[in-house]
Motif scaffolding. Structure first.
Motif, short mmCIF file in Angstrom:
data_model
loop_
_atom_site.label_atom_id
_atom_site.label_comp_id
_atom_site.label_asym_id
_atom_site.label_seq_id
_atom_site.Cartn_x
_atom_site.Cartn_y
_atom_site.Cartn_z
N LYS A 33 40.93 82.00 72.61
CA LYS A 33 39.68 81.59 73.24
C LYS A 33 38.60 82.55 72.75
O LYS A 33 38.75 83.77 72.87
N PRO A 34 37.53 82.02 72.20
CA PRO A 34 36.54 82.91 71.60
C PRO A 34 35.80 83.76 72.63
O PRO A 34 35.46 83.29 73.71
N ALA A 35 35.60 85.02 72.27
CA ALA A 35 34.74 85.91 73.07
C ALA A 35 33.36 85.87 72.44
O ALA A 35 33.20 86.22 71.27
N TYR A 36 32.38 85.42 73.18
CA TYR A 36 31.06 85.20 72.61
C TYR A 36 30.22 86.46 72.65
O TYR A 36 30.16 87.16 73.65
N LYS A 37 29.57 86.72 71.54
CA LYS A 37 28.62 87.83 71.46
C LYS A 37 27.22 87.25 71.61
O LYS A 37 26.88 86.26 70.97
N GLN A 38 26.42 87.88 72.45
CA GLN A 38 25.04 87.39 72.63
C GLN A 38 24.26 87.58 71.34
O GLN A 38 24.33 88.63 70.70
N TYR A 39 23.52 86.55 70.97
CA TYR A 39 22.76 86.60 69.72
C TYR A 39 21.68 87.68 69.78
O TYR A 39 20.94 87.78 70.76
N ASN A 40 21.62 88.48 68.72
CA ASN A 40 20.64 89.57 68.64
C ASN A 40 19.33 89.03 68.07
O ASN A 40 19.21 88.78 66.87
N LEU A 41 18.36 88.85 68.94
CA LEU A 41 17.08 88.26 68.53
C LEU A 41 16.23 89.20 67.69
O LEU A 41 15.41 88.76 66.88
N THR A 42 16.39 90.49 67.89
CA THR A 42 15.49 91.45 67.23
C THR A 42 16.01 91.97 65.90
O THR A 42 15.22 92.29 65.00
N HIS A 43 17.34 92.07 65.76
CA HIS A 43 17.90 92.61 64.51
C HIS A 43 19.29 92.00 64.27
O HIS A 43 20.31 92.70 64.34
N PRO A 44 19.35 90.71 63.94
CA PRO A 44 20.66 90.05 63.79
C PRO A 44 21.42 90.51 62.54
O PRO A 44 20.82 90.97 61.56
N LEU A 45 22.74 90.38 62.61
CA LEU A 45 23.63 90.73 61.50
C LEU A 45 24.08 89.47 60.78
O LEU A 45 24.62 88.55 61.41
N LEU A 46 23.86 89.42 59.47
CA LEU A 46 24.22 88.27 58.64
C LEU A 46 25.47 88.60 57.83
O LEU A 46 25.50 89.57 57.08
N TYR A 47 26.51 87.77 57.98
CA TYR A 47 27.80 88.00 57.32
C TYR A 47 28.07 86.93 56.26
O TYR A 47 27.84 85.75 56.49
N PHE A 48 28.56 87.39 55.10
CA PHE A 48 28.96 86.47 54.04
C PHE A 48 30.13 87.06 53.27
O PHE A 48 30.14 88.26 52.96
N VAL A 49 31.11 86.25 52.97
CA VAL A 49 32.21 86.65 52.09
C VAL A 49 32.45 85.52 51.10
O VAL A 49 32.36 84.34 51.44
N GLY A 50 32.70 85.89 49.85
CA GLY A 50 32.93 84.87 48.82
C GLY A 50 33.44 85.50 47.54
O GLY A 50 33.81 86.69 47.50
N LEU A 51 33.47 84.69 46.51
CA LEU A 51 33.94 85.14 45.20
C LEU A 51 32.74 85.54 44.35
O LEU A 51 31.71 84.88 44.36
N ASP A 52 32.91 86.62 43.60
CA ASP A 52 31.84 87.08 42.71
C ASP A 52 31.92 86.30 41.40
O ASP A 52 32.39 86.80 40.38
N LEU A 53 31.45 85.06 41.46
CA LEU A 53 31.47 84.19 40.29
C LEU A 53 30.15 84.31 39.54
O LEU A 53 29.08 84.33 40.16
N GLU A 54 30.24 84.35 38.23
CA GLU A 54 29.03 84.57 37.41
C GLU A 54 27.98 83.51 37.65
O GLU A 54 26.78 83.79 37.65
N ASN A 55 28.42 82.27 37.90
CA ASN A 55 27.45 81.17 38.03
C ASN A 55 26.74 81.15 39.39
O ASN A 55 25.89 80.31 39.64
N ARG A 56 27.10 82.08 40.29
CA ARG A 56 26.42 82.09 41.59
C ARG A 56 25.74 83.43 41.88
O ARG A 56 25.11 83.59 42.92
N ARG A 57 25.88 84.39 40.97
CA ARG A 57 25.28 85.72 41.19
C ARG A 57 23.76 85.63 41.34
O ARG A 57 23.18 86.29 42.21
N LYS A 58 23.14 84.84 40.50
CA LYS A 58 21.68 84.72 40.54
C LYS A 58 21.22 84.16 41.89
O LYS A 58 20.22 84.62 42.46
N LYS A 59 21.96 83.18 42.40
CA LYS A 59 21.61 82.57 43.69
C LYS A 59 21.74 83.59 44.82
O LYS A 59 20.85 83.70 45.68
#
Length: 317
Positions: A152-178
């Motif tokens: 059951k998910p434990a919800y974290k209250q959204y940080n309106l003033t300084h939110p944290l942005l998370y991303f994970v992916g592959l370091d593919l040459e064709n997407r580095r520029k993006k």
């Protein structure tokens, strides 16, 4: 299914929660070894006859034998067999699966155009699902990805003033520029970045705001990062026409998401306060988006995309 990260364990756990007795076969087989004079034959065929296919044929035969051995260790007829990424398995093995069950179901969790050979598997199964657009004439049925329901998910209250942005992916040459362009365009906003890219090819121009990793982050580790974040980032694979699992993680854990996948606007869980669609260089509008509270969605919409509902839809007649 493919022996990918810890996904097989998560599938088994969720199936058992739903009351299934489960068996698992992955595409991971024992290491190939030459038998008898096969090594000498391979040397002769490869170097004298200039035929490099002999060893590959031996490996393919070994793979099929190993998979069939795993199947033979399961007793009796099975009510259902679900095969994820069927093109990861030899066609003769899939035919053997069909002989062992009342219903053989396939799910292609990657794009059809990305792996076009998977179309050869459609006639071998009772029902073939994909998360891309429906193509019933060719016996392809639409589903979506989903979120796992182990906890059951434990919800974290959204940080309106300084939110944290998370991303994970592959370091593919064709997407580095993006990715680099995205980071540059949001650098002036009150937002913290937690970016992980798994390296496959040398990158001489590493972005200092990205952590480059050698090993894949497990799905369990990924969920911990998701739960700690306020925002998720999704970049669409141009060879796919559907939504990645990231959208459903965001839905379950009540995270906002930034994406360049325009098709998300067609889904019933889309709300502009929760999902920002990158289009027409509209980066400046992200600042207002991240300073807007999360919009609470109805429970019935959220539950619709859970594993329990997904598996019921997959196996029904």
């Amino acid at each position: 299914m493919p022996n990918y990260s810890d996904f097989p364990k998560l599938f088994l756990k969720n199936l058992e929660i739903e009351g299934f007795d489960t068996y698992l076969i992955t595409d991971k087989v024992s290491k190939f070894k030459y038998k008898g004079t096969e090594s000498i034959q391979n040397f002769f065929i490869k170097n004298i006859l200039r035929n490099k296919q002999y060893k590959q044929n031996l490996i393919s035969r070994h793979t099929l034998e190993d998979l069939n051995k795993s199947l033979s260790e399961i007793e009796g007829e099975l009510d259902y067999i679900l095969i994820i990424r069927p093109d990861n398995f030899p066609i003769p093995f899939v035919k053997n699966l069909k002989a062992r069950t009342k219903k053989l179901i396939a799910y292609q969790w990657d794009g059809m155009e990305k792996y076009p050979e998977v179309r050869n598997y459609i006639p071998l199964v009772d029902k073939f699902f994909c998360f891309e657009n429906t193509d019933v004439e060719n016996h392809i049925y639409k589903t979506t990805n989903f979120y796992f329901e182990i906890e059951k998910p434990a919800y974290k209250q959204y940080n309106l003033t300084h939110p944290l942005l998370y991303f994970v992916g592959l370091d593919l040459e064709n997407r580095r520029k993006k990715i680099d362009g995205f980071i540059k365009n949001i650098s002036d906003f009150n937002i913290d970045l937690q970016f992980f890219l798994q390296e496959f090819t040398p990158n001489e121009n590493k972005n200092p705001k990205i952590k480059y990793i050698k090993d894949r982050i497990s799905f369990a580790e990924n969920l911990n990062y998701v739960k700690n974040a306020d925002l998720l980032l999704d970049f669409v694979d141009p060879r796919q026409d559907g939504l990645s699992i990231r959208f459903f993680e965001a839905l379950y854990y009540k995270k906002k998401i930034i994406t360049d996948n325009l098709v998300v606007k067609n889904y019933d869980f889309y709300h502009p306060d929760n999902i920002f669609v990158l289009e027409n260089e509209n980066y400046k509008n992200i600042e207002q988006f991240i300073s807007t509270p999360y919009f609470e969605l109805p429970d019935d919409i959220v539950k619709k995309y859970g594993f329990s509902n997904w598996i019921k839809e997959i196996i029904k007649d």
